[in-house]
Design a protein around this motif. Sequence first.
Motif, short mmCIF file in Angstrom:
data_model
loop_
_atom_site.label_atom_id
_atom_site.label_comp_id
_atom_site.label_asym_id
_atom_site.label_seq_id
_atom_site.Cartn_x
_atom_site.Cartn_y
_atom_site.Cartn_z
N GLN A 1 9.87 -2.90 -0.98
CA GLN A 1 10.13 -4.01 -1.72
C GLN A 1 11.60 -4.01 -2.02
O GLN A 1 12.40 -3.18 -2.05
CB GLN A 1 9.53 -3.63 -3.09
CG GLN A 1 7.85 -3.77 -3.17
CD GLN A 1 7.46 -3.45 -4.45
OE1 GLN A 1 7.43 -2.56 -5.13
NE2 GLN A 1 6.59 -4.57 -5.08
N PHE B 1 7.32 1.16 -2.39
CA PHE B 1 6.48 0.27 -1.37
C PHE B 1 5.51 -0.89 -2.10
O PHE B 1 4.86 -0.75 -3.20
CB PHE B 1 5.26 1.24 -0.44
CG PHE B 1 6.18 2.15 0.37
CD1 PHE B 1 6.69 1.56 1.46
CD2 PHE B 1 6.07 3.39 -0.04
CE1 PHE B 1 7.66 2.31 2.29
CE2 PHE B 1 6.98 4.20 1.05
CZ PHE B 1 7.48 3.83 2.14
N ASP B 2 5.47 -2.09 -1.42
CA ASP B 2 4.61 -3.12 -1.72
C ASP B 2 2.92 -2.80 -1.41
O ASP B 2 2.69 -1.73 -0.72
CB ASP B 2 4.87 -4.58 -1.50
CG ASP B 2 4.89 -4.65 0.14
OD1 ASP B 2 3.97 -3.93 0.97
OD2 ASP B 2 5.48 -5.61 0.74
N SER B 3 1.78 -3.49 -1.62
CA SER B 3 0.37 -3.14 -1.39
C SER B 3 0.30 -2.98 0.36
O SER B 3 -0.62 -2.35 0.74
CB SER B 3 -0.52 -4.32 -1.89
OG SER B 3 0.15 -5.44 -1.39
N SER B 4 1.17 -3.58 1.17
CA SER B 4 1.06 -3.63 2.50
C SER B 4 1.87 -2.38 3.15
O SER B 4 1.87 -2.41 4.10
CB SER B 4 1.70 -5.19 3.36
OG SER B 4 2.86 -5.01 2.70
N GLY B 5 2.70 -1.63 2.12
CA GLY B 5 3.39 -0.70 2.76
C GLY B 5 4.62 -0.92 3.24
O GLY B 5 5.27 -0.01 3.95
N LYS B 6 5.14 -1.92 2.73
CA LYS B 6 6.66 -2.13 3.18
C LYS B 6 7.55 -1.95 2.05
O LYS B 6 7.13 -2.34 0.93
CB LYS B 6 6.83 -3.49 3.51
CG LYS B 6 6.02 -3.99 4.90
CD LYS B 6 6.27 -5.52 5.45
CE LYS B 6 5.59 -5.79 6.45
NZ LYS B 6 5.55 -7.43 6.90
N ASP C 1 6.18 4.65 10.17
CA ASP C 1 5.31 3.89 8.99
C ASP C 1 5.61 4.72 7.59
O ASP C 1 4.79 5.76 7.64
CB ASP C 1 3.74 4.12 9.58
CG ASP C 1 2.58 3.66 8.41
OD1 ASP C 1 3.36 3.05 7.44
OD2 ASP C 1 1.58 4.14 8.28
#
Length: 351
Positions: free
Chosen positions: A333, A326-331, A109
């Motif tokens: 970009q 990272f995007d807002s979901s933690g993935k 994560d």
Amino acid sequence: MPGLFAEVRDGDQVWRGAAGVADVATGRPVTADMRHRVGSITKTFTAAAVLQQVESGRIGLDTPIGRYLPRLVPGERGGAITVRMLINHTSGLAEYLPYAYPSFKAFPDLAGTGPQSMDDHRFTRFDPTELIEMGVTAPAVGVPGGTPGVYSNTNYLLLAQLLEQVTGTMAEQYITRNVIERAGLRDTEFPDGPNIDGPHSQLYEAWFGMIDPPRDYSVFDMSFAGPAGSLISTVTDLNRFFGMLMAGEIVSPSSLAQMQRTVPVVSQELKTIDYGLGLHPMKAPGQGTFWGNGGTVWGGGALSMIRADGKRQMTVAVNLQRWNRFDSSGKPQPHPIDDALAALYRVAMYG
């Protein structure tokens, strides 16, 4: 991307290119002959060394690892996990990295991790058996032989211990004599300290924007990776190695066929890939299948692929890693660097 360099081969034709800088402070340019940390491409060398010992009869590919290393993998798991499962990441053994580097506890994560451990352990000399114990005692990530497998460096540290057990020689020394020197690679070696000998680039780690500007980690003790990911090489040497491997000059054709038997494996980037014994394939439209491996270290990365007929090859090295934010979901970009590298791969592989 500060700099990158590559070599592409098409039969007897060879192209080498470099762009950008090896040092952002001085503007020193990268050159195509630079030595580079190649990360998990090391695994192909280690897998080939194990296959050599399979050919000699000293290792059984489908023999439980517990017969060779009962103290490191005890009990039922030692009897259930085979040598093949270690090489193709279907052992179910967990990755030791988040335990060796405490601020990576959330790994994979990645959004919950931080770069502090890289600075804390820049000069730490790890004991491989302690790293293996971290992976073996951690909660399993799958059942032995189950698919998809889960990519884990613990597997390859165990393979290094296996090589030492059956040859009486440190794995790095065995691989050097029987794989690196056998292939005539003059600029490929396991490091004996934190420095890269010879001409090389600085290696800039961004850690998903958490290190801004990116920091140089070219001086780093790679004992945490060993025969799973510490090798230093050049784009020319890697093309030569994969060319000889595919020609049956490192392992036998039957062993190469075993290396090309793939299973689905979840990578450290949480993508499902096909993975064989230290090799993975890339499909190229109209060009068939390319075989090879890729690798990353702190600040550096490389990819080396060869077409199944052995006639076309590419090896690319870069001196920046984890450039995506990272995007807002933690993935992570998408980033223009990803598109640029994909375009380079297409031209290099397809012509």
